[in-house]
Design a protein around this motif. Structure first.
Motif, PDB file in Angstrom:
ATOM      1  N   PRO A   1       0.841  -1.202   0.000  1.00 55.24           N
ATOM      2  CA  PRO A   1       0.000   0.000   0.000  1.00 55.24           C
ATOM      3  C   PRO A   1       0.874   1.249   0.000  1.00 55.24           C
ATOM      4  CG  PRO A   1       0.112  -0.906   2.205  1.00 55.24           C
ATOM      5  CD  PRO A   1       0.911  -1.836   1.319  1.00 55.24           C
ATOM      6  N   ALA A   2       0.536   2.223  -0.863  1.00 53.87           N
ATOM      7  CA  ALA A   2       1.377   3.397  -1.022  1.00 53.87           C
ATOM      8  C   ALA A   2       0.644   4.672  -0.637  1.00 53.87           C
ATOM      9  CB  ALA A   2       1.855   3.510  -2.467  1.00 53.87           C
ATOM     10  N   GLY A   3       1.360   5.570   0.019  1.00 52.50           N
ATOM     11  CA  GLY A   3       0.885   6.921   0.245  1.00 52.50           C
ATOM     12  C   GLY A   3      -0.254   7.061   1.224  1.00 52.50           C
ATOM     13  N   ALA A   4      -0.794   8.276   1.255  1.00 52.66           N
ATOM     14  CA  ALA A   4      -1.837   8.625   2.215  1.00 52.66           C
ATOM     15  C   ALA A   4      -3.106   7.815   2.020  1.00 52.66           C
ATOM     16  CB  ALA A   4      -2.146  10.119   2.101  1.00 52.66           C
ATOM     17  N   TRP A   5      -3.354   7.347   0.788  1.00 48.65           N
ATOM     18  CA  TRP A   5      -4.582   6.600   0.505  1.00 48.65           C
ATOM     19  C   TRP A   5      -4.387   5.086   0.623  1.00 48.65           C
ATOM     20  CZ3 TRP A   5      -3.082  10.574  -2.961  1.00 48.65           C
ATOM     21  CH2 TRP A   5      -3.839  11.743  -2.849  1.00 48.65           C
ATOM     22  N   GLY A   6      -3.138   4.643   0.840  1.00 45.48           N
ATOM     23  CA  GLY A   6      -2.892   3.212   0.915  1.00 45.48           C
ATOM     24  C   GLY A   6      -3.214   2.491  -0.376  1.00 45.48           C
ATOM     25  N   THR A   7      -2.967   3.149  -1.505  1.00 37.20           N
ATOM     26  CA  THR A   7      -3.282   2.560  -2.808  1.00 37.20           C
ATOM     27  C   THR A   7      -2.421   1.332  -3.069  1.00 37.20           C
ATOM     28  OG1 THR A   7      -3.832   4.741  -3.657  1.00 37.20           O
ATOM     29  CG2 THR A   7      -3.426   3.018  -5.277  1.00 37.20           C
ATOM     30  N   ASN A   8      -3.044   0.277  -3.551  1.00 30.80           N
ATOM     31  CA  ASN A   8      -2.330  -0.967  -3.806  1.00 30.80           C
ATOM     32  C   ASN A   8      -1.524  -0.875  -5.089  1.00 30.80           C
ATOM     33  OD1 ASN A   8      -3.401  -3.074  -1.718  1.00 30.80           O
ATOM     34  ND2 ASN A   8      -5.206  -1.930  -2.406  1.00 30.80           N
ATOM     35  N   CYS A   9      -0.210  -1.007  -4.963  1.00 30.01           N
ATOM     36  CA  CYS A   9       0.703  -1.055  -6.101  1.00 30.01           C
ATOM     37  C   CYS A   9       1.252  -2.478  -6.182  1.00 30.01           C
ATOM     38  CB  CYS A   9       1.839  -0.057  -5.906  1.00 30.01           C
ATOM     39  SG  CYS A   9       3.105  -0.076  -7.197  1.00 30.01           S
ATOM     40  N   TYR A  10       1.380  -2.997  -7.405  1.00 27.27           N
ATOM     41  CA  TYR A  10       1.838  -4.371  -7.585  1.00 27.27           C
ATOM     42  C   TYR A  10       2.992  -4.440  -8.584  1.00 27.27           C
ATOM     43  CZ  TYR A  10      -2.631  -5.554  -5.417  1.00 27.27           C
ATOM     44  OH  TYR A  10      -3.696  -5.634  -4.548  1.00 27.27           O
ATOM     45  N   LEU A  11       3.924  -5.328  -8.311  1.00 34.54           N
ATOM     46  CA  LEU A  11       4.953  -5.710  -9.271  1.00 34.54           C
ATOM     47  C   LEU A  11       4.707  -7.178  -9.596  1.00 34.54           C
ATOM     48  CD1 LEU A  11       6.226  -3.407  -7.336  1.00 34.54           C
ATOM     49  CD2 LEU A  11       8.361  -4.003  -8.499  1.00 34.54           C
ATOM     50  N   VAL A  12       4.552  -7.495 -10.877  1.00 34.53           N
ATOM     51  CA  VAL A  12       4.164  -8.834 -11.299  1.00 34.53           C
ATOM     52  C   VAL A  12       5.230  -9.375 -12.254  1.00 34.53           C
ATOM     53  CG1 VAL A  12       2.309 -10.250 -12.242  1.00 34.53           C
ATOM     54  CG2 VAL A  12       1.768  -8.056 -11.164  1.00 34.53           C
ATOM     55  N   ALA A  13       5.694 -10.597 -11.971  1.00 32.77           N
ATOM     56  CA  ALA A  13       6.751 -11.215 -12.775  1.00 32.77           C
ATOM     57  C   ALA A  13       6.544 -12.721 -12.811  1.00 32.77           C
ATOM     58  CB  ALA A  13       8.120 -10.888 -12.189  1.00 32.77           C
ATOM     59  N   PRO A  14       7.094 -13.394 -13.817  1.00 36.16           N
ATOM     60  CA  PRO A  14       7.029 -14.855 -13.817  1.00 36.16           C
ATOM     61  C   PRO A  14       7.717 -15.467 -12.606  1.00 36.16           C
ATOM     62  CG  PRO A  14       7.621 -14.034 -15.982  1.00 36.16           C
ATOM     63  CD  PRO A  14       7.691 -12.864 -15.046  1.00 36.16           C
ATOM     64  N   ALA A  15       8.798 -14.815 -12.131  1.00 37.56           N
ATOM     65  CA  ALA A  15       9.542 -15.305 -10.967  1.00 37.56           C
ATOM     66  C   ALA A  15      10.535 -14.220 -10.555  1.00 37.56           C
ATOM     67  CB  ALA A  15      10.271 -16.603 -11.296  1.00 37.56           C
ATOM     68  N   ALA A  16      11.119 -14.373  -9.370  1.00 36.68           N
ATOM     69  CA  ALA A  16      12.159 -13.461  -8.926  1.00 36.68           C
ATOM     70  C   ALA A  16      13.333 -13.504  -9.896  1.00 36.68           C
ATOM     71  CB  ALA A  16      12.628 -13.835  -7.525  1.00 36.68           C
ATOM     72  N   GLY A  17      13.986 -12.357 -10.055  1.00 34.88           N
ATOM     73  CA  GLY A  17      15.144 -12.283 -10.925  1.00 34.88           C
ATOM     74  C   GLY A  17      14.820 -12.125 -12.397  1.00 34.88           C
ATOM     75  N   GLU A  18      13.558 -11.862 -12.723  1.00 33.00           N
ATOM     76  CA  GLU A  18      13.155 -11.738 -14.123  1.00 33.00           C
ATOM     77  C   GLU A  18      12.549 -10.355 -14.398  1.00 33.00           C
ATOM     78  OE1 GLU A  18      11.025 -14.980 -15.788  1.00 33.00           O
ATOM     79  OE2 GLU A  18      12.017 -16.484 -14.541  1.00 33.00           O
ATOM     80  N   GLU A  19      12.044 -10.166 -15.617  1.00 36.23           N
ATOM     81  CA  GLU A  19      11.368  -8.922 -15.969  1.00 36.23           C
ATOM     82  C   GLU A  19      10.025  -8.850 -15.254  1.00 36.23           C
ATOM     83  OE1 GLU A  19      13.077  -7.950 -20.427  1.00 36.23           O
ATOM     84  OE2 GLU A  19      11.175  -9.032 -20.246  1.00 36.23           O
ATOM     85  N   CYS A  20       9.529  -7.624 -15.047  1.00 35.03           N
ATOM     86  CA  CYS A  20       8.262  -7.451 -14.348  1.00 35.03           C
ATOM     87  C   CYS A  20       7.458  -6.306 -14.941  1.00 35.03           C
ATOM     88  CB  CYS A  20       8.488  -7.200 -12.856  1.00 35.03           C
ATOM     89  SG  CYS A  20       9.082  -5.532 -12.449  1.00 35.03           S
ATOM     90  N   VAL A  21       6.185  -6.270 -14.563  1.00 28.28           N
ATOM     91  CA  VAL A  21       5.273  -5.183 -14.889  1.00 28.28           C
ATOM     92  C   VAL A  21       4.844  -4.526 -13.582  1.00 28.28           C
ATOM     93  CG1 VAL A  21       3.008  -4.616 -15.854  1.00 28.28           C
ATOM     94  CG2 VAL A  21       4.468  -6.297 -16.991  1.00 28.28           C
TER      95      VAL A  21
END
Length: 235
Positions: A7-27
């Motif tokens: 959760p980020a900031g004053a609003w606790g907005t959910n931010c996500y990092l999504v990847a096939p696995a650790a150590g790889e590319e992500c969105v």
């Protein structure tokens, strides 16, 4: 699959990092208010390389860190064309009275590379396949992202501010429409398999099956009574 959320900031907005696995590319999904440091920490922790930012909608609590995150990592941001104006004019998007309280502390604008999302698009990013569904109601350009089921994990549905655990997004800001959000629930959410995981879920994940059984908005839409439901309050 790796999903690192915070959760980020004053609003606790959910931010996500999504990847096939650790150590790889992500969105990166929805880097909102004060999310830049959290994104950097997650990238280092999981040894991830971002290739894109994708946005469920344009409200400032979901996009406030887009410029620094995209700039630091030299990646594009994807947003629906009906919400693109919110990147450079967030005050117009949330109303003047509320926006006036925020503009003094925020730096806004478009990143160098902005790409537009369309309904039904298939985004192939970081080795993942995101299905995009236009889901207006919270904003005109709200979208959802869905990852398909695999042998290891169920399908995951990133709902933005369309659907929460037991609730839905508010519809009383510019571009909001309670009738449209109900239609989006019926068209986008109801057809999903019961096992589909929904994110966010008010600090916990939920599933479409659980929402069918417990979420009064989804139950009323399914029963054809959605127009009687009142919108949720809260950003």
């Amino acid at each position: 699959m790796l999903i690192a959320g915070f959760p980020a900031g004053a609003w606790g907005t959910n931010c996500y990092l999504v990847a096939p696995a650790a150590g790889e590319e992500c969105v990166i999904i929805d880097p909102g208010h004060q999310a830049a440091q959290g994104v950097e920490d997650a990238l280092k922790k999981h040894r991830l390389k971002p290739v894109a930012v994708i946005l469920t909608h344009g409200h400032i609590d979901h996009v406030a860190s887009v410029v620094p995150v995209c700039g630091a990592n030299d990646v594009p941001a994807w947003i629906h064309p009906e919400d693109r104006y919110m990147l450079s004019d967030p005050e117009k998007a949330i109303g003047r009275s509320f926006g006036a309280q925020l503009m003094g502390e925020l730096t806004v604008g478009e990143p160098a590379d902005v790409k537009e999302l369309t309904d039904g698009a298939q985004l192939k990013l970081a080795g993942l396949d995101f299905s995009v569904a236009h889901a207006p109601g919270h904003t005109k350009g709200s979208v959802t992202f869905q990852l398909p089921e695999s042998a290891e994990v169920p399908s995951v549905f990133f709902s933005g501010d369309l659907l929460f655990a037991g609730s839905i997004g508010r519809t009383d800001m510019p571009g909001g429409s309670h009738a449209e959000i109900l239609e989006s629930l019926a068209r986008v959410c109801l057809p999903l398999d019961d096992s589909t995981v929904v994110l966010p879920g008010h600090n916990e994940h939920t599933t479409i099956g659980r929402e069918r059984a417990t979420n009064p908005y989804l139950r009323q839409v399914a029963a054809g009574l959605g127009a009687e439901a009142a919108p949720r309050r809260g950003m």
